[in-house]
Design a protein around this motif. Structure first.
Motif, mmCIF file in Angstrom:
data_model
loop_
_atom_site.group_PDB
_atom_site.id
_atom_site.type_symbol
_atom_site.label_atom_id
_atom_site.label_comp_id
_atom_site.label_asym_id
_atom_site.label_seq_id
_atom_site.Cartn_x
_atom_site.Cartn_y
_atom_site.Cartn_z
ATOM 1 N N LEU A 1 26.605 13.232 6.920
ATOM 2 C CA LEU A 1 25.444 12.833 7.718
ATOM 3 C C LEU A 1 25.036 13.925 8.694
ATOM 4 O O LEU A 1 23.851 14.098 8.989
ATOM 5 C CB LEU A 1 25.749 11.531 8.461
ATOM 6 C CG LEU A 1 25.860 10.289 7.567
ATOM 7 C CD1 LEU A 1 26.400 9.096 8.351
ATOM 8 C CD2 LEU A 1 24.511 9.940 6.945
ATOM 9 N N ALA A 2 26.018 14.680 9.206
ATOM 10 C CA ALA A 2 25.696 15.786 10.102
ATOM 11 C C ALA A 2 24.948 16.896 9.360
ATOM 12 O O ALA A 2 24.073 17.555 9.930
ATOM 13 C CB ALA A 2 26.969 16.336 10.736
ATOM 14 N N LEU A 3 25.289 17.119 8.080
ATOM 15 C CA LEU A 3 24.575 18.111 7.280
ATOM 16 C C LEU A 3 23.166 17.640 6.930
ATOM 17 O O LEU A 3 22.225 18.440 6.904
ATOM 18 C CB LEU A 3 25.365 18.410 5.997
ATOM 19 C CG LEU A 3 26.647 19.227 6.156
ATOM 20 C CD1 LEU A 3 27.389 19.289 4.829
ATOM 21 C CD2 LEU A 3 26.340 20.628 6.658
ATOM 22 N N LEU A 4 23.025 16.359 6.632
ATOM 23 C CA LEU A 4 21.710 15.820 6.276
ATOM 24 C C LEU A 4 20.755 15.831 7.462
ATOM 25 O O LEU A 4 19.554 16.042 7.309
ATOM 26 C CB LEU A 4 21.852 14.397 5.742
ATOM 27 C CG LEU A 4 22.494 14.237 4.363
ATOM 28 C CD1 LEU A 4 22.767 12.769 4.068
ATOM 29 C CD2 LEU A 4 21.595 14.830 3.288
ATOM 30 N N ALA B 1 21.767 18.343 14.274
ATOM 31 C CA ALA B 1 21.256 18.098 15.626
ATOM 32 C C ALA B 1 20.253 19.186 16.001
ATOM 33 O O ALA B 1 20.460 20.364 15.739
ATOM 34 C CB ALA B 1 22.430 18.081 16.591
ATOM 35 N N LYS B 2 19.170 18.764 16.627
ATOM 36 C CA LYS B 2 18.157 19.714 17.035
ATOM 37 C C LYS B 2 18.611 20.399 18.324
ATOM 38 O O LYS B 2 19.141 19.761 19.224
ATOM 39 C CB LYS B 2 16.825 18.990 17.265
ATOM 40 C CG LYS B 2 16.253 18.371 16.003
ATOM 41 C CD LYS B 2 14.934 17.672 16.285
ATOM 42 C CE LYS B 2 14.352 17.057 15.017
ATOM 43 N NZ LYS B 2 13.076 16.362 15.280
ATOM 44 N N PRO B 3 18.399 21.712 18.411
ATOM 45 C CA PRO B 3 18.796 22.414 19.630
ATOM 46 C C PRO B 3 17.995 21.918 20.821
ATOM 47 O O PRO B 3 16.802 21.588 20.714
ATOM 48 C CB PRO B 3 18.501 23.878 19.311
ATOM 49 C CG PRO B 3 17.477 23.833 18.219
ATOM 50 C CD PRO B 3 17.774 22.607 17.413
ATOM 51 N N ALA B 4 18.652 21.832 21.948
ATOM 52 C CA ALA B 4 17.968 21.357 23.155
ATOM 53 C C ALA B 4 16.926 22.383 23.588
ATOM 54 O O ALA B 4 17.146 23.600 23.530
ATOM 55 C CB ALA B 4 18.996 21.143 24.273
ATOM 56 N N LEU C 1 30.493 6.833 13.868
ATOM 57 C CA LEU C 1 30.007 6.519 12.518
ATOM 58 C C LEU C 1 28.806 5.582 12.587
ATOM 59 O O LEU C 1 27.834 5.765 11.846
ATOM 60 C CB LEU C 1 31.132 5.881 11.690
ATOM 61 C CG LEU C 1 30.784 5.556 10.232
ATOM 62 C CD1 LEU C 1 30.402 6.819 9.469
ATOM 63 C CD2 LEU C 1 31.942 4.854 9.537
ATOM 64 N N LEU C 2 28.856 4.607 13.474
ATOM 65 C CA LEU C 2 27.727 3.684 13.625
ATOM 66 C C LEU C 2 26.485 4.443 14.076
ATOM 67 O O LEU C 2 25.380 4.221 13.544
ATOM 68 C CB LEU C 2 28.083 2.593 14.632
ATOM 69 C CG LEU C 2 26.995 1.555 14.926
ATOM 70 C CD1 LEU C 2 26.647 0.766 13.669
ATOM 71 C CD2 LEU C 2 27.449 0.610 16.041
ATOM 72 N N ALA C 3 26.640 5.356 15.028
ATOM 73 C CA ALA C 3 25.497 6.137 15.511
ATOM 74 C C ALA C 3 24.923 7.017 14.406
ATOM 75 O O ALA C 3 23.700 7.150 14.273
ATOM 76 C CB ALA C 3 25.925 6.991 16.702
ATOM 77 N N ALA C 4 25.796 7.615 13.579
ATOM 78 C CA ALA C 4 25.321 8.473 12.483
ATOM 79 C C ALA C 4 24.572 7.657 11.438
ATOM 80 O O ALA C 4 23.536 8.097 10.917
ATOM 81 C CB ALA C 4 26.506 9.203 11.860
#
Length: 205
Positions: free
Chosen positions: A189-192, A195-198, A85-88
C-alpha cells in the motif's frame, strides 16, 4: 507408695463468665499456603497461538458470510485491524473512490488469492515474534498449492485481537515471466500510494 499427682486442666473464669464450663481448645495450626506455580513459557505461548488461531478463523468465517470486500471489512469491523493497517486500507479506499476509469490502488482481494472473496478453510500458527503470532491461511479446498497461502500477523490482548499485517509468499519461479516475489500489505500500500512530500513553508520577508 507414692502416687503421681493427677494433672487437671484448670479453666480460669472471669466474673462475667461464671456459668461457662469447660475449657476452649486452641485451633490447630493451619498449613502454610503453597504458592501456585506460574504457567510455563511454552504453555503461555500455546495459549497465545490458540487465541490468534480462533480470531483468524472467526474473521474468515465472518468475511465469507458477509460477502463484502476489504472496504466493507474495514467499515464494519475496524476494531479488527491495527492502526497503521487500518489507516493504509482507508487511504487506498478513499483514493479509489475518487479514481476515474482505471483502478488506482488494490485490484485484488487482500485477504485471499484473487479478485473475489476466497474460500479459505485451513489455518496454522507458524511463528511467534514478540507480541505477534503469524497465522498461515490456506485455501485447502480449491487451491492447495504451496504458493496459494498467505500469512496474517496478529496481535492479541486478553480481550481483543487485531490484524497487524498480511504477508504473501513468492509466486512462481524466479526468472519466469509471472514470478512475483514475496511482499507484505503495508509495504504494498505504501508503494501504491507513496506519501506526498510536505510543502515547504514560504520564507517570511
Amino acid at each position: 507408695m507414692r502416687y503421681l499427682p493427677l494433672r487437671i486442666s484448670v479453666c480460669v473464669f472471669t466474673l462475667s463468665a461464671l456459668l461457662a464450663s469447660g475449657c476452649k481448645k486452641s485451633a490447630p495450626p493451619q498449613p502454610a499456603a503453597q504458592p501456585q506455580a506460574a504457567p510455563s513459557a511454552a504453555a503461555a505461548q500455546t495459549a497465545l497461538q490458540q487465541q490468534e488461531l480462533a480470531f483468524v478463523q472467526n474473521f474468515y468465517d465472518w468475511y465469507e458470510k458477509s460477502n463484502v470486500n476489504y472496504v466493507g471489512a474495514i467499515e464494519q469491523k475496524p476494531e479488527w485491524f491495527d492502526g497503521p493497517l487500518l489507516a493504509a486500507f482507508r487511504n487506498d479506499a478513499a483514493i479509489q473512490a475518487k479514481a476515474v476509469g482505471e483502478i488506482d490502488g488494490l485490484d485484488y482481494d487482500p485477504f485471499g488469492f484473487g479478485q473475489d472473496s476466497s474460500n479459505i478453510s485451513g489455518f496454522k500458527a507458524i511463528s511467534v515474534a514478540g507480541d505477534r503470532v503469524t497465522v498461515e491461511a490456506m485455501d485447502i479446498k480449491n487451491q492447495p498449492a504451496p504458493d496459494n497461502t498467505l500469512s496474517l500477523q496478529v496481535r492479541c490482548t486478553p480481550n481483543a485481537c487485531v490484524i497487524v499485517n498480511i504477508v504473501f509468499p513468492d509466486s512462481g519461479k524466479p526468472g519466469e515471466q509471472n514470478y512475483v516475489p514475496a511482499y507484505d500489505m503495508l509495504s504494498e500500500l505504501a508503494l501504491l500510494h507513496p506519501a506526498k512530500p510536505a510543502k515547504a513553508s514560504k520564507a517570511q520577508h
